[in-house]
Design a protein around this motif. Structure first.
Motif, PDB file in Angstrom:
ATOM      1  N   CYS A  52     117.244  13.276  51.843  1.00 53.17           N
ATOM      2  CA  CYS A  52     115.813  13.197  51.712  1.00 53.17           C
ATOM      3  C   CYS A  52     115.211  14.207  52.708  1.00 53.17           C
TER       4      CYS A  52
ATOM      5  N   ARG B 259     109.413   8.538  53.845  1.00 57.43           N
ATOM      6  CA  ARG B 259     108.904   7.880  52.414  1.00 57.43           C
ATOM      7  C   ARG B 259     109.827   8.127  51.271  1.00 57.43           C
ATOM      8  N   GLU B 260     110.242   9.276  51.060  1.00 58.26           N
ATOM      9  CA  GLU B 260     111.285   9.529  50.295  1.00 58.26           C
ATOM     10  C   GLU B 260     112.590   8.762  50.622  1.00 58.26           C
TER      11      GLU B 260
ATOM     12  N   THR C 235     112.767   4.977  49.360  1.00 57.35           N
ATOM     13  CA  THR C 235     112.731   4.979  48.001  1.00 57.35           C
ATOM     14  C   THR C 235     114.213   4.927  47.611  1.00 57.35           C
ATOM     15  N   CYS C 236     114.901   5.903  48.277  1.00 57.21           N
ATOM     16  CA  CYS C 236     116.258   6.579  47.850  1.00 57.21           C
ATOM     17  C   CYS C 236     117.144   5.299  48.657  1.00 57.21           C
TER      18      CYS C 236
END
Length: 888
Positions: free
Chosen positions: A795, A799-800, A803-804
């Protein structure tokens, strides 16, 4: 067979003595013939030309000041049948004076008459020089201790016996010998109120093997109470039992009185103090600050916001801007503002604070004080309506106050002028005051004064005035005309302000500015060198990277390209490590992992590191370890770094095919390691600055490489080990010699380093999350992990990654700390807060490598702290260590 064995034994003995540089001699007393081995001739600087040696010719070789004593020692040895042992100086044919030690024993016939003598001779000049330097160092130490006013003491723990220097007696107000030297008697001298605390501090430090510092009061025989600072540390035997304690004693009564006066002054002046942490926004204030702000006892000021909430709304934004300026630009705080007390009344405060920076130069906290200036503000309002003459005098900030009439002549009593200059009324009247000026300043002053009187303009000048003690001081002079209602000059009012110290300070600042300009120039050279050194490896890295992307490159060229990249990255890492080491040494934050290590181990490690460079330049490296098994007490990695830097320098600044020699010499007090080369040599003017930061050898070409910090790093590391390093050269073209001297340890048994860890057993199919805003860095690390058999997600933002992670459920997260938006610390908190990812192992990836950076990641819950550029093998090993923990 017996004769053969005897001859063999004799030959071996002579060979051993010769190897040790010891000569063997015999003296036939009947024929007065002396026989020397070749080593004796070498020691005396002579050639064996066949001429006979006798006692008389031997005496001619001895220094004139030692001949009589040497002959007397030989006579006594013969007369008393005692072994001969004498030390004397000789004068070699080249004029060189050397020290010799002579040992011998005589043979006697049946009647007791001496028939001959046999013995050995050895050159002990270097030992004599070392003894001389040791005595000089002891004298310097004694002088330094005496000048510092420190008392030295020792305490034999087993017997309780205490030994004091004379300064200890003086601090206690005792005559030397008036104190029964025991620990119990010493504690009796401590003030009763401090005695239990002092004993507890000392004994706790001994039990914990720690240095202690303790301040307490003592009572002198005359009843006077004195504050002292006592510092000490225990020595232990091989079983860890304390043997003795050594320490210092100093009188700190003046400092304590200053503290008392300062605290009393703060309390009397009703000054409140505060400290604001610009990073955490926390603010700590004392009780007096709460009183100034009218804050209730249960609502203390603990943050900047609470501080601002108490301010008058018209002052709030201005004060906040000043705090922001401190945090952003490092400026000091200097503000006047109003606070609104709970009762509704307003109070004027003046706040002054100094901004301090952390180790990286960033503004970190400000410390200051606030004082009530409400009365001053009221006075200022009254001052606006004060009479014009008083206002002018106030503006002139009077030092020497005087008045002249409208025509510019001094008239009337001038008590201030008379007090400073010593002139009488009759001497200064009219223009007599000019007689007190420096002769060189009279004409310029009168010219400016005449012009001001003629035009009615403000008078301003600087000149030197002779004081009543005859010394001249520099004054800034200002004068204004007093006018009537029609604008006519009534009189002139002036002041002389002493600016002598200011002008001296300005000259000092000018000198400092010049030094700063030189330092700035040195910085520019360093930055240019750093840019050059960092750009150099970029070219081969870029070329190798392009080669890796070419579809038709043979496999062997791909291996070659990978090797280029690894070597160049290692070179950049080495440059950065040197810079970080220098910073740690400068800030006193480097940690040594000391143990008893053999010299040959340190030398072998350094040689291994420098061998590729030496071989590439065709150098011959000769190592002479007189006592290979000798040891030093130090950090083996850092000592290898010292020798590696010196050997690297020798390789770089010696023409191809040169000779580099490394020699170790050991005695009872020190270990000396010399690195000598036959390279370009040193200019004598450059040697004093050679170990300073960013200094490189005079006249060297930039192609030699490096940042100019290597020798500064060498000196820093050697001094941390309690040693010193010196540079010597006979000039350009005559090679260089660097000597590292380290204190010899008391024991000679080296400690064995811990065995290396075995190869890690890597787990398979672990889920690893890589988070890095540098896409290339993240993807590259991800590929390495995939090749090792792990399941990887990469990532590019925090923030990504949140989620991941919620769907990927990683076992380990490798997180870059310095990401925009949500940084690594915020991401770690988010993962910990989510139940599905709360158990993930967090590993920090960062370019920050200081101890406080590691402490911060540890406090944030990271399991490990890896410094970029990260070695993929190190990452795989870390994962192997963490996964058993995960299973548990």
């Amino acid at each position: 067979m017996l004769n053969v064995d005897a001859r063999t034994t004799e030959s071996r003995l002579l060979a051993a003595l010769a190897a040790a540089g010891t000569g063997v001699w015999t003296w036939d007393i009947a024929t007065d013939r002396i026989t020397w081995t070749s080593e004796c001739y070498a020691i005396f600087g002579l050639q064996n030309d066949g001429r006979p040696l006798t006692l008389a010719t031997f005496a001619d070789l001895i220094h004139a000041g030692d001949v009589q004593d040497t002959q007397e020692q030989i006579r006594l040895a013969l007369a008393t049948r005692q072994p001969l042992a004498s030390e004397f100086r000789i004068v070699r044919p080249d004029g060189q004076v050397r020290w010799i030690v002579n040992h011998g024993r005589a043979d006697y016939d049946a009647d007791g008459t001496p028939t001959g003598m046999a013995g050995t001779a050895r050159d002990i000049t270097e030992q004599k020089h070392i003894e001389l330097r040791w005595r000089e160092s002891q004298e310097r130490l004694s002088l330094a201790v005496e000048a510092s006013g420190l008392g030295l003491w020792t305490w034999d723990v087993a017997t309780g016996h205490v030994t004091w220097t004379s300064q200890c007696y003086a601090i206690h107000g005792l005559e030397e010998g008036a104190f029964t030297p025991t620990a119990d008697n010493f504690f009796q001298l401590v003030h009763p109120a401090d005695r239990e605390r002092v004993e507890r501090t000392v004994r706790s430090a001994i039990a914990a093997n720690q240095l202690y510092t303790c301040e307490f009061r003592i009572v002198r025989p005359d009843g006077q109470i004195v504050w002292v600072a006592n510092r000490g540390r225990a020595r232990y035997d091989a079983n860890g039992i304390p043997v003795s304690v050594l320490g210092t004693l100093s009188d700190v009564s003046d400092q304590k009185r200053t503290e008392v006066v300062l605290n009393a002054a703060l309390e009397a002046s009703k000054t409140g103090t505060f400290r604001w942490d610009a990073r955490s926004e926390s603010l700590e204030g004392d009780a007096q600050l709460d009183l100034l702000f009218g804050t209730p006892a249960d609502e203390p000021i603990t943050s900047l916001q609470r501080f601002l909430d108490r301010l008058h709304h018209d002052d709030r934004s201005r004060v906040l801007a000043a705090f922001d300026d401190c945090r952003s630009n490092g400026r000091d705080f200097d503000q006047e503002f109003r606070v609104v007390c709970p009762a509704g009344n307003e109070r004027w405060l003046y706040g002054r604070a100094v901004t301090y920076r952390d180790h990286q130069g960033r503004p970190a906290w400000i410390t200051g004080a606030c004082v009530d200036i409400s009365a001053l503000k009221a006075t200022e309002r009254q001052l606006r309506i004060t009479q014009d003459r008083f206002q002018v005098a106030l503006e002139a900030a009077s030092d020497i106050f005087w008045t002249n009439d409208a025509s510019g002549r001094m008239c009337g009593e001038q008590p201030s002028w008379a007090a400073y200059t010593g002139q009488t009324y009759g001497q200064y009247q009219g223009y007599g005051w000019t007689q007190a000026l420096h002769p060189d300043d009279v004409e310029p002053t009168l010219s400016a004064w005449t012009a001001a009187v003629a035009t009615g303009a403000k008078f301003s000048v600087e000149h030197r005035v002779r004081m009543r003690d005859g010394q001249y001081r520099t004054y800034a002079v200002r004068a204004l005309p007093m006018l009537d209602e029609r604008g006519k000059v009534l009189e002139w009012v002036g002041v002389h302000t002493d600016v002598t110290e200011i002008r001296e300070a300005q000259r000092t600042i000018e000198r400092q500015n010049e030094e700063l300009r030189r330092a700035d120039a040195s910085k520019d050279v360093f930055l240019a060198t750093l840019s050059h050194e960092l750009r150099n490896p970029m070219a081969p890295i870029r070329a190798a990277a392009d080669l890796l992307g070419h579809p038709q490159v043979p496999e062997e060229r791909l291996h070659w390209a990978g090797g280029v990249i690894r070597r160049q990255v290692a070179h950049v890492s080495h440059l950065l490590d040197d810079l970080l080491d220098i910073a740690r040494i400068t800030q006193g934050k480097i940690t040594l992992r000391k143990r008893l290590v053999a010299i040959d181990e340190v030398v072998a490690s350094a040689l291994e590191a420098v061998r590729p460079l030496a071989e590439s330049r065709g150098h011959r490296v000769v190592v002479d370890l007189t006592t290979p098994a000798a040891v030093v007490h130090g950090d083996p990695a850092r000592l290898s770094q010292v020798l590696g830097n010196l050997l690297t320098n020798a390789c770089k600044y010696t023409d191809a095919g040169g000779l580099i020699e490394l020699k170790a010499l050991v005695d009872d007090t020190s270990v000396r390691i010399e690195v000598r080369d036959n390279g370009i040599g040193l200019d004598s003017a450059a040697i004093p600055h050679l170990f300073e930061m960013f200094q490189q050898k005079a006249g060297e070409e930039r192609t030699a490489g490096g940042l100019g910090v290597g020798l500064a790093l060498v000196r820093g590391l050697v001094e941390l080990h309690g040693g010193r390093v010196e540079a010597h050269s006979d000039g350009p073209g005559h090679g260089s010699r660097f000597v590292v001297s380290l204190p010899a340890p008391r024991t000679q048994e080296p400690e064995q380093p811990p065995p290396p860890a075995g190869p890690p057993v890597l787990p398979d199919l672990w889920r690893v999350l890589v988070v890095d805003d540098n896409e290339d860095a993240g993807q590259t690390l991800g590929e390495v992990l995939r090749l090792a058999g792990h399941v990887v997600r990469v990532c590019a933002s925090g923030r990504e990654a949140v989620t991941c992670a919620s769907e990927f459920h990683p076992h380990i997260a490798l997180i870059d700390l310095g990401m925009p938006g949500m940084d690594g610390y915020a991401l770690a908190g988010a993962l910990r807060a989510e139940p599905r990812t709360s158990g993930v192992h967090l590993v920090a990836l960062t370019g920050w490598a200081q101890p406080e950076d590691r402490q911060r990641t540890q406090h944030a819950g990271f399991a490990a702290h890896l410094v970029k550029p990260v070695d993929p093998a190190e990452v795989l090993q870390l994962i192997a260590r963490l996964m058993p923990t995960h299973r548990a």
